[in-house]
Design an enzyme around this catalytic site. Structure first.
Site, PDB file in Angstrom:
ATOM      1  N   CYS A 190       2.141   4.999   1.785  1.00 30.33           N
ATOM      2  CA  CYS A 190       2.510   4.208   1.175  1.00 30.33           C
ATOM      3  C   CYS A 190       1.993   4.345  -0.658  1.00 30.33           C
ATOM      4  CB  CYS A 190       2.061   3.075   1.112  1.00 30.33           C
ATOM      5  SG  CYS A 190       2.395   1.785   2.845  1.00 30.33           S
ATOM      6  N   CYS A 207      -1.632  -3.312  -5.285  1.00 31.16           N
ATOM      7  CA  CYS A 207      -2.521  -2.830  -6.006  1.00 31.16           C
ATOM      8  C   CYS A 207      -3.927  -3.535  -6.194  1.00 31.16           C
ATOM      9  CB  CYS A 207      -2.057  -2.166  -7.514  1.00 31.16           C
ATOM     10  SG  CYS A 207      -0.935  -1.255  -6.924  1.00 31.16           S
TER      11      CYS A 207
END
Lengths: 397, 142
Positions: free
Chosen positions: B34, B103
């Site tokens: 990712c 994030c």
């Protein structure tokens, strides 16, 4: 470039001053619609035809084989869909392309698959080259077209077009090439190379954005994509973007004269950049081939342990404009399909940066990159757990 | 610019970067597929986080989220740190682009994992953790 170092010429070039000057009259003095019947329009019509000749000369075509479009993506879409639709219902419903094409080709192919066509996506080797043997194996009795980019936009791989064309010709299959990155940067002669269709875009060779061209060999019938008036010999409707077409023509004629010299000079800078990065920065990887099988202006690196957007922003802070194939720089979050296709791991594909050079690039620009990049890489690696893991693995081995 | 000034400040000048030797708690989340890996180290005394460090592989948003999250839990009790949410991290950063919200989730996750490492060592009940596979799945589809 205002003290900035621009290293993203593959994304777009600036418009050369000579090109701007050539375009200006067609925005103001000669603004008439070229399709109008009055004599004022004659100059516009003539200017379009002169531009067509200049574009044709650049790739060794005849001017009647050049059709202006709204850019490279439109040219790719038209070549693929136009040919497929012209054969709809016939027995040729299979197309072949590669895993490393531009999205203008890949997404057109995916669209055609939804329309019932079959597409084979050829793998490439670690440098991005198509295997001629795999191409031979992929061609079937119902194969209509092979489409392979002349040169890859990310890693600069220049395909062996003649060898690909030879296979296509032997099997009676048409060949299209997306030459958006290659046209005006490397020599192309559609006649001697045997290319049936070729796409190009002006803004990749110092012309304006929003104008491109499709070369279609005489005798090949494409279905129209844009219907309306009778422009472009009734094959692409819409009032001509005269100024931009004139600009593309001027950029093409300048490229015909200067390409050889420019490419040699840019190659020298590219090689200094590549040699410098590879020698100064440990555990760097050059993506794509070396030497003359690579676009003269392209350098693409991966750095273990660092994500590409980070590099891009740090370079931007240092006044350097670059590009990345990293996922996080786009909406998709998937890493570059090109880097994955040449066999990079996810971490390496995420950690890539593309530096592309052009006419205004200088030794100082390369020196600046070589000055700042090592410390950027070192600093970001120092805060990366992936880098720690990588180094620990190396110690174990 | 894609990011707020606060995100860019934490990206350019990340706080609390580094490692802690023999940490009281450590948590690592994310994966290279990712493009984001976060590792958080905690030094805890009397149930108070007296030091926190991080190492992050990822984009500007991932680095800024790590930096901001560590700032937000420093000096806090374990219980207070456990209440940190990804939304609070994103808010403190003056927002993140929608595609980058994961994030801030990673930052919350990494802290939860580090706290659980500490709590586990003490034989205390663990905090609920998000399913990593689900997180990776969400990440890939945004």
């Amino acid at each position: 470039m205002n003290g900035k170092v621009y290293m993203d010429y593959a994304a777009t070039t600036f418009v050369r001053p000579e090109v701007v000057l050539a375009m200006i009259p067609y925005h103001s003095i000669s603004f008439e619609n070229p399709s109008s019947l009055y004599s004022y329009s004659d100059g516009n019509r003539r200017a379009i035809e002169e531009a067509r000749e200049a574009v044709a000369d650049l790739i060794g075509a005849s001017s009647e084989e050049i059709f202006f479009t709204g850019g490279g993506s439109e040219a790719d879409n038209w070549a693929l869909k136009g040919l497929a639709f012209s054969r709809a219902g016939k027995d040729k419903r299979h197309l072949i392309t590669t895993e490393t094409e531009h999205h203008a080709v890949l997404h057109s192919m995916e669209f055609l698959e939804r329309m019932g066509f079959r597409v084979t996506y050829l793998p490439v080797d670690s440098e991005g080259f198509v295997s001629i043997d795999k191409l031979k194996e992929a061609i079937r009795d119902d194969t209509l077209l092979v489409s392979v980019a002349f040169a890859n936009n990310e890693i600069g791989t220049i395909q062996d077009i003649e060898a690909i064309v030879e296979v296509c010709r032997d099997r009676g299959v048409l060949f299209h090439t997306d030459a958006v990155q290659a046209a005006a940067h490397v020599p192309i002669d559609v006649k001697s190379m045997g290319i049936d269709m070729l796409s190009m875009a002006a803004h990749k060779f110092y012309g304006p954005k929003g104008v491109g061209a499709l070369y279609v060999k005489k005798g090949i019938r494409l279905e129209n994509l844009i219907h309306g008036g009778g422009q472009e010999r009734s094959r692409r409707a819409g009032t001509e973007n005269v100024a931009s077409i004139v600009g593309m023509g001027k950029a093409a004629s300048l490229a015909s004269e200067e390409m050889e010299f420019d490419s040699l000079e840019i190659c020298k800078l590219r090689d200094r950049l590549i040699d410098g990065v590879m020698s100064i920065i440990p555990h760097a990887r050059l993506n794509g081939p070396v030497g003359n099988r690579r676009l003269p202006n392209n350098a693409n690196f991966s750095f273990v342990g660092i994500e590409g957007e980070t590099l891009l922003l740090d370079l931007d802070d240092a006044g350097i404009a670059a590009s990345t194939g990293s996922a996080c720089a786009s909406a998709s979050l998937d890493p570059s399909h090109v880097l994955m296709a040449i066999g990079l791991s996810h971490e390496m594909a995420h950690g890539s940066v593309r530096l592309t050079l052009g006419r205004s690039s200088s030794d100082d620009d390369v020196s600046r990159v070589l000055e700042v990049l090592p410390s950027i890489v070192e600093r970001r690696r120092a805060m990366s757990p992936l880098w720690d893991d990588y180094m620990a693995r190396r110690e174990v081995l | 610019m894609l990011y707020s000034e606060i995100v860019m400040d934490h990206f350019r000048n990340p706080r609390n970067v580094g490692e802690i030797e023999n940490p009281d708690g450590v948590g690592e989340v994310g994966n290279a597929k990712c493009g984001d890996i976060m590792k958080i180290y905690l030094r805890i005394e009397d149930d108070v986080i007296i030091d926190v460090r991080f190492k992050t592989f990822g984009c500007a948003s991932a680095i800024a989220s790590s930096s901001m999250a560590t700032e937000m839990i420093k000096g806090k009790s374990v219980r207070e740190a456990a209440e940190l949410t990804n939304k609070a991290v994103a808010q403190a950063l003056d927002g993140l682009p929608p595609v980058k919200m994961h994030c801030s989730v990673l930052a919350e996750e990494a802290i939860t994992k580090a706290l659980n490492d500490y709590l586990g060592k003490k034989g205390r009940p663990l905090l609920p953790e998000r399913n990593q596979n689900q997180l990776a799945h969400d990440h890939g589809n945004r």
